[in-house]
Motif scaffolding. Sequence first.
Motif, mmCIF file in Angstrom:
data_model
loop_
_atom_site.group_PDB
_atom_site.id
_atom_site.type_symbol
_atom_site.label_atom_id
_atom_site.label_comp_id
_atom_site.label_asym_id
_atom_site.label_seq_id
_atom_site.Cartn_x
_atom_site.Cartn_y
_atom_site.Cartn_z
ATOM 1 N N UNK A 70 31.814 44.305 23.423
ATOM 2 C CA UNK A 70 31.047 43.615 24.462
ATOM 3 C C UNK A 70 31.518 42.170 24.609
ATOM 4 N N UNK A 71 31.744 41.505 23.500
ATOM 5 C CA UNK A 71 32.213 40.117 23.542
ATOM 6 C C UNK A 71 33.586 40.010 24.189
ATOM 7 N N UNK A 72 34.467 40.932 23.846
ATOM 8 C CA UNK A 72 35.806 40.930 24.458
ATOM 9 C C UNK A 72 35.709 41.093 25.973
ATOM 10 N N UNK A 74 32.430 37.030 32.829
ATOM 11 C CA UNK A 74 31.051 37.304 33.237
ATOM 12 C C UNK A 74 30.279 36.028 33.595
ATOM 13 N N UNK A 75 30.404 34.937 32.825
ATOM 14 C CA UNK A 75 29.674 33.724 33.229
ATOM 15 C C UNK A 75 30.078 33.245 34.635
ATOM 16 N N UNK A 76 31.338 33.346 34.938
ATOM 17 C CA UNK A 76 31.830 32.951 36.261
ATOM 18 C C UNK A 76 31.233 33.855 37.345
ATOM 19 N N UNK A 77 31.207 35.148 37.080
ATOM 20 C CA UNK A 77 30.639 36.105 38.038
ATOM 21 C C UNK A 77 29.149 35.853 38.248
ATOM 22 N N UNK A 96 34.306 34.398 45.190
ATOM 23 C CA UNK A 96 35.410 33.728 44.499
ATOM 24 C C UNK A 96 36.395 34.792 44.066
ATOM 25 N N UNK A 97 37.422 34.967 44.869
ATOM 26 C CA UNK A 97 38.405 36.000 44.565
ATOM 27 C C UNK A 97 39.299 35.508 43.421
ATOM 28 N N UNK A 98 39.305 36.282 42.351
ATOM 29 C CA UNK A 98 40.155 35.943 41.207
ATOM 30 C C UNK A 98 40.570 37.218 40.496
ATOM 31 N N UNK A 99 41.572 37.107 39.695
ATOM 32 C CA UNK A 99 42.100 38.275 38.978
ATOM 33 C C UNK A 99 41.463 38.329 37.599
ATOM 34 N N UNK A 100 40.874 39.476 37.298
ATOM 35 C CA UNK A 100 40.306 39.684 35.965
ATOM 36 C C UNK A 100 41.394 40.211 35.034
ATOM 37 N N UNK A 101 41.270 39.847 33.782
ATOM 38 C CA UNK A 101 42.222 40.309 32.795
ATOM 39 C C UNK A 101 41.985 41.754 32.396
ATOM 40 N N UNK A 102 42.850 42.271 31.569
ATOM 41 C CA UNK A 102 42.759 43.642 31.068
ATOM 42 C C UNK A 102 42.715 43.610 29.546
#
Length: 92
Positions: free
Chosen positions: A62-64, A71-74, A84-90
């Motif tokens: 969950x932390x990862x 999530x805070x940004x979202x 705010x269009x941005x690329x999420x990591x994997x």
Amino acid sequence: PMKSTETLSAAWKMSSSPKWLHSFFTGIDALSGFCASDLFEGASLTNARGAYSDSLAEWALTSCLYFNKQIPRCQENRLNKKWDKFTMGHLY
């Protein structure tokens, strides 16, 4: 695990009426002599059994995801009704 409870006994005597002892080990065999003594009377003993089980693995995952997916940004964007269009990591 501890080999002797001498240090524990000394610390217990110096404290003011402790009511709880927690062992980070899953077993309590090393503490059995101390727990049977008059010093320990009326106190509770807990141990770490199960502390490093599924719940810890779930928390780590969950932390990862929380930080990787920003999530805070979202949440902030949602509150501000901001796209705010941005690329999420994997996670690999």
